[in-house]
Design a protein around this motif. Structure first.
Motif, PDB file in Angstrom:
ATOM      1  N   PRO A 106       9.706  -0.068  -7.620  1.00 25.67           N
ATOM      2  CA  PRO A 106       9.079  -1.363  -7.291  1.00 25.67           C
ATOM      3  C   PRO A 106       9.176  -1.682  -5.802  1.00 25.67           C
ATOM      4  CG  PRO A 106      10.611  -1.564  -9.155  1.00 25.67           C
ATOM      5  CD  PRO A 106      10.848  -0.222  -8.538  1.00 25.67           C
ATOM      6  N   ASP A 107       8.425  -2.694  -5.379  1.00 26.60           N
ATOM      7  CA  ASP A 107       8.348  -3.066  -3.962  1.00 26.60           C
ATOM      8  C   ASP A 107       9.703  -3.427  -3.360  1.00 26.60           C
ATOM      9  OD1 ASP A 107       5.662  -2.642  -4.134  1.00 26.60           O
ATOM     10  OD2 ASP A 107       5.089  -4.752  -4.207  1.00 26.60           O
ATOM     11  N   GLN A 108      10.544  -4.154  -4.109  1.00 30.20           N
ATOM     12  CA  GLN A 108      11.837  -4.565  -3.573  1.00 30.20           C
ATOM     13  C   GLN A 108      12.691  -3.356  -3.210  1.00 30.20           C
ATOM     14  OE1 GLN A 108      13.042  -7.957  -3.144  1.00 30.20           O
ATOM     15  NE2 GLN A 108      14.431  -6.757  -1.879  1.00 30.20           N
ATOM     16  N   GLN A 109      12.690  -2.344  -4.064  1.00 27.82           N
ATOM     17  CA  GLN A 109      13.468  -1.133  -3.796  1.00 27.82           C
ATOM     18  C   GLN A 109      12.861  -0.341  -2.635  1.00 27.82           C
ATOM     19  OE1 GLN A 109      14.346   1.227  -7.308  1.00 27.82           O
ATOM     20  NE2 GLN A 109      14.413  -0.599  -8.584  1.00 27.82           N
ATOM     21  N   ILE A 110      11.529  -0.341  -2.527  1.00 27.54           N
ATOM     22  CA  ILE A 110      10.878   0.338  -1.411  1.00 27.54           C
ATOM     23  C   ILE A 110      11.305  -0.309  -0.098  1.00 27.54           C
ATOM     24  CG2 ILE A 110       8.657   0.799  -0.287  1.00 27.54           C
ATOM     25  CD1 ILE A 110       7.407   0.976  -3.066  1.00 27.54           C
ATOM     26  N   ALA A 111      11.337  -1.643  -0.066  1.00 29.23           N
ATOM     27  CA  ALA A 111      11.730  -2.365   1.151  1.00 29.23           C
ATOM     28  C   ALA A 111      13.151  -1.984   1.555  1.00 29.23           C
ATOM     29  CB  ALA A 111      11.627  -3.872   0.918  1.00 29.23           C
TER      30      ALA A 111
ATOM     31  N   ASN B  18       9.387  -5.258  12.576  1.00 32.34           N
ATOM     32  CA  ASN B  18      10.235  -6.081  11.716  1.00 32.34           C
ATOM     33  C   ASN B  18      10.819  -5.255  10.571  1.00 32.34           C
ATOM     34  OD1 ASN B  18       9.581  -8.493  13.161  1.00 32.34           O
ATOM     35  ND2 ASN B  18       7.631  -8.586  12.056  1.00 32.34           N
ATOM     36  N   GLY B  19      11.806  -5.844   9.898  1.00 37.15           N
ATOM     37  CA  GLY B  19      12.330  -5.220   8.689  1.00 37.15           C
ATOM     38  C   GLY B  19      11.379  -5.472   7.529  1.00 37.15           C
ATOM     39  N   TRP B  20      11.495  -4.641   6.499  1.00 38.44           N
ATOM     40  CA  TRP B  20      10.626  -4.780   5.330  1.00 38.44           C
ATOM     41  C   TRP B  20      11.214  -5.769   4.331  1.00 38.44           C
ATOM     42  CZ3 TRP B  20       5.845  -2.652   5.004  1.00 38.44           C
ATOM     43  CH2 TRP B  20       5.536  -1.624   5.903  1.00 38.44           C
ATOM     44  N   THR B  21      10.338  -6.510   3.670  1.00 39.73           N
ATOM     45  CA  THR B  21      10.696  -7.372   2.549  1.00 39.73           C
ATOM     46  C   THR B  21       9.775  -7.012   1.386  1.00 39.73           C
ATOM     47  OG1 THR B  21       9.109  -9.099   3.153  1.00 39.73           O
ATOM     48  CG2 THR B  21      11.338  -9.258   4.111  1.00 39.73           C
ATOM     49  N   LYS B  22      10.101  -7.528   0.217  1.00 40.05           N
ATOM     50  CA  LYS B  22       9.247  -7.287  -0.941  1.00 40.05           C
ATOM     51  C   LYS B  22       7.820  -7.755  -0.659  1.00 40.05           C
ATOM     52  CE  LYS B  22       8.686  -8.537  -5.829  1.00 40.05           C
ATOM     53  NZ  LYS B  22       9.261  -9.298  -6.959  1.00 40.05           N
ATOM     54  N   ALA B  23       7.687  -8.941  -0.033  1.00 42.06           N
ATOM     55  CA  ALA B  23       6.357  -9.489   0.258  1.00 42.06           C
ATOM     56  C   ALA B  23       5.596  -8.617   1.258  1.00 42.06           C
ATOM     57  CB  ALA B  23       6.496 -10.909   0.796  1.00 42.06           C
ATOM     58  N   ARG B  24       6.297  -8.084   2.257  1.00 44.93           N
ATOM     59  CA  ARG B  24       5.628  -7.244   3.258  1.00 44.93           C
ATOM     60  C   ARG B  24       5.164  -5.923   2.660  1.00 44.93           C
ATOM     61  NH1 ARG B  24       9.896  -8.780   8.056  1.00 44.93           N
ATOM     62  NH2 ARG B  24       8.775 -10.615   8.818  1.00 44.93           N
TER      63      ARG B  24
ATOM     64  N   ARG C 299       0.759  -2.618   0.755  1.00 41.99           N
ATOM     65  CA  ARG C 299       0.107  -1.853  -0.315  1.00 41.99           C
ATOM     66  C   ARG C 299      -1.315  -2.339  -0.553  1.00 41.99           C
ATOM     67  NH1 ARG C 299       0.737  -2.606  -4.639  1.00 41.99           N
ATOM     68  NH2 ARG C 299       2.276  -4.299  -4.858  1.00 41.99           N
ATOM     69  N   SER C 300      -1.444  -3.660  -0.650  1.00 46.64           N
ATOM     70  CA  SER C 300      -2.758  -4.242  -0.923  1.00 46.64           C
ATOM     71  C   SER C 300      -3.754  -3.884   0.177  1.00 46.64           C
ATOM     72  CB  SER C 300      -2.634  -5.765  -1.049  1.00 46.64           C
ATOM     73  OG  SER C 300      -1.792  -6.115  -2.133  1.00 46.64           O
ATOM     74  N   HIS C 301      -3.294  -3.938   1.425  1.00 48.25           N
ATOM     75  CA  HIS C 301      -4.168  -3.639   2.562  1.00 48.25           C
ATOM     76  C   HIS C 301      -4.643  -2.186   2.542  1.00 48.25           C
ATOM     77  CE1 HIS C 301      -5.820  -3.904   6.607  1.00 48.25           C
ATOM     78  NE2 HIS C 301      -5.168  -2.801   6.925  1.00 48.25           N
ATOM     79  N   HIS C 302      -3.774  -1.286   2.073  1.00 49.20           N
ATOM     80  CA  HIS C 302      -4.111   0.146   2.080  1.00 49.20           C
ATOM     81  C   HIS C 302      -4.556   0.656   0.702  1.00 49.20           C
ATOM     82  CE1 HIS C 302      -2.824   1.065   6.202  1.00 49.20           C
ATOM     83  NE2 HIS C 302      -1.901   0.146   6.019  1.00 49.20           N
ATOM     84  N   GLY C 303      -4.767  -0.252  -0.225  1.00 48.82           N
ATOM     85  CA  GLY C 303      -5.273   0.151  -1.538  1.00 48.82           C
ATOM     86  C   GLY C 303      -4.302   0.999  -2.344  1.00 48.82           C
ATOM     87  N   ILE C 304      -3.008   0.720  -2.215  1.00 46.47           N
ATOM     88  CA  ILE C 304      -1.981   1.476  -2.946  1.00 46.47           C
ATOM     89  C   ILE C 304      -1.581   0.676  -4.195  1.00 46.47           C
ATOM     90  CG2 ILE C 304       0.312   2.506  -2.832  1.00 46.47           C
ATOM     91  CD1 ILE C 304      -0.012   2.591   0.230  1.00 46.47           C
ATOM     92  N   ALA C 305      -1.698   1.280  -5.345  1.00 43.01           N
ATOM     93  CA  ALA C 305      -1.407   0.580  -6.601  1.00 43.01           C
ATOM     94  C   ALA C 305       0.070   0.235  -6.712  1.00 43.01           C
ATOM     95  CB  ALA C 305      -1.821   1.455  -7.788  1.00 43.01           C
ATOM     96  N   VAL C 306       0.366  -0.857  -7.407  1.00 49.19           N
ATOM     97  CA  VAL C 306       1.742  -1.276  -7.619  1.00 49.19           C
ATOM     98  C   VAL C 306       2.418  -0.358  -8.639  1.00 49.19           C
ATOM     99  CG1 VAL C 306       1.181  -2.888  -9.494  1.00 49.19           C
ATOM    100  CG2 VAL C 306       3.227  -3.278  -8.092  1.00 49.19           C
ATOM    101  N   TYR C 307       3.727  -0.208  -8.516  1.00 49.65           N
ATOM    102  CA  TYR C 307       4.481   0.635  -9.451  1.00 49.65           C
ATOM    103  C   TYR C 307       4.430   0.043 -10.860  1.00 49.65           C
ATOM    104  CZ  TYR C 307       8.538   2.655 -11.798  1.00 49.65           C
ATOM    105  OH  TYR C 307       9.362   3.263 -12.698  1.00 49.65           O
TER     106      TYR C 307
END
Length: 202
Positions: free
Chosen positions: A85-90, A104-110, A115-123
């Motif tokens: 999931p996004d949180q673990q990726i961050a 900047n550092g990564w957050t779940k929201a970032r 992902r949305s900007h680059h068309g990458i599907a959510v886990y």
């Protein structure tokens, strides 16, 4: 007048605003000559007093800008999005020292926005199984060994596996685990300790 004798000091003075710097440039520059050749911006700055400065800038490609993350980070996020999931990726990107395009550092929201900007599907839960992939824990349980033993086997190539980057989960294909099971048990030690012996149980 004193600052006028030291242009660098005037430019970096704490009281200098963006408007002040624009006024400095207008006063110090006579003209700027620009031409574009082969995707490169060629500039010649003509200063008051007769000095010249030549500059070259590469034109950004379509959709590209200076705030973009490197291609290897983009590829890594594409792969990680299929594993967690996004949180673990961050968390993983921050531990790996891979900042966002703006540093900047990564957050779940970032991660989600990226992902949305680059068309990458959510886990999705269950997509590992759908692809015929196993976690290290599942492999260890399947062959009846500890996770650490399974990790040593994967690292030594006894069981084929891949890890996108340090800290990411190991991915083992179901067919690679099946291939290991059809092989004869290895007589080699799983550690680098040459004094360790193998035991054959009846």
């Amino acid at each position: 007048m004193r600052l006028g004798a030291d242009l660098e000091l005037a430019w970096s003075h704490p009281a200098a605003t963006a408007e002040t710097r624009k006024r400095i440039l207008r006063a110090a520059l006579h003209e700027i000559v620009v031409r574009i050749e082969g995707g490169i911006i060629q500039m010649v700055l003509h200063w008051q007093g007769g000095d010249h400065t030549a500059l070259q800038l590469k034109i950004n490609g379509a959709g590209k800008h200076r705030w973009m993350v490197p291609e290897d980070t983009l590829s890594l996020i594409r792969e990680l999005a299929r594993l967690m999931p996004d949180q673990q990726i961050a968390r993983l990107l921050n531990r790996a020292g891979k900042p966002t395009g703006r540093g900047n550092g990564w957050t779940k929201a970032r991660v989600c926005s990226f992902r949305s900007h680059h068309g990458i599907a959510v886990y999705r839960d269950g997509e590992w199984v759908a692809r015929g992939e196993l976690t290290l824990e599942a492999v260890a349980q399947g062959i009846g060994v500890s996770v650490m033993t399974a990790l040593r086997m994967v690292r030594r190539g006894i069981i084929k596996g891949r890890q996108p980057c340090s800290g990411a989960p190991w991915v083992i294909k179901v067919e690679d685990l099946a291939a290991y099971r059809t092989q004869k048990p290895s007589r080699h030690s799983l550690t680098s300790n040459s004094a360790q012996e193998s035991f054959q149980f009846q």
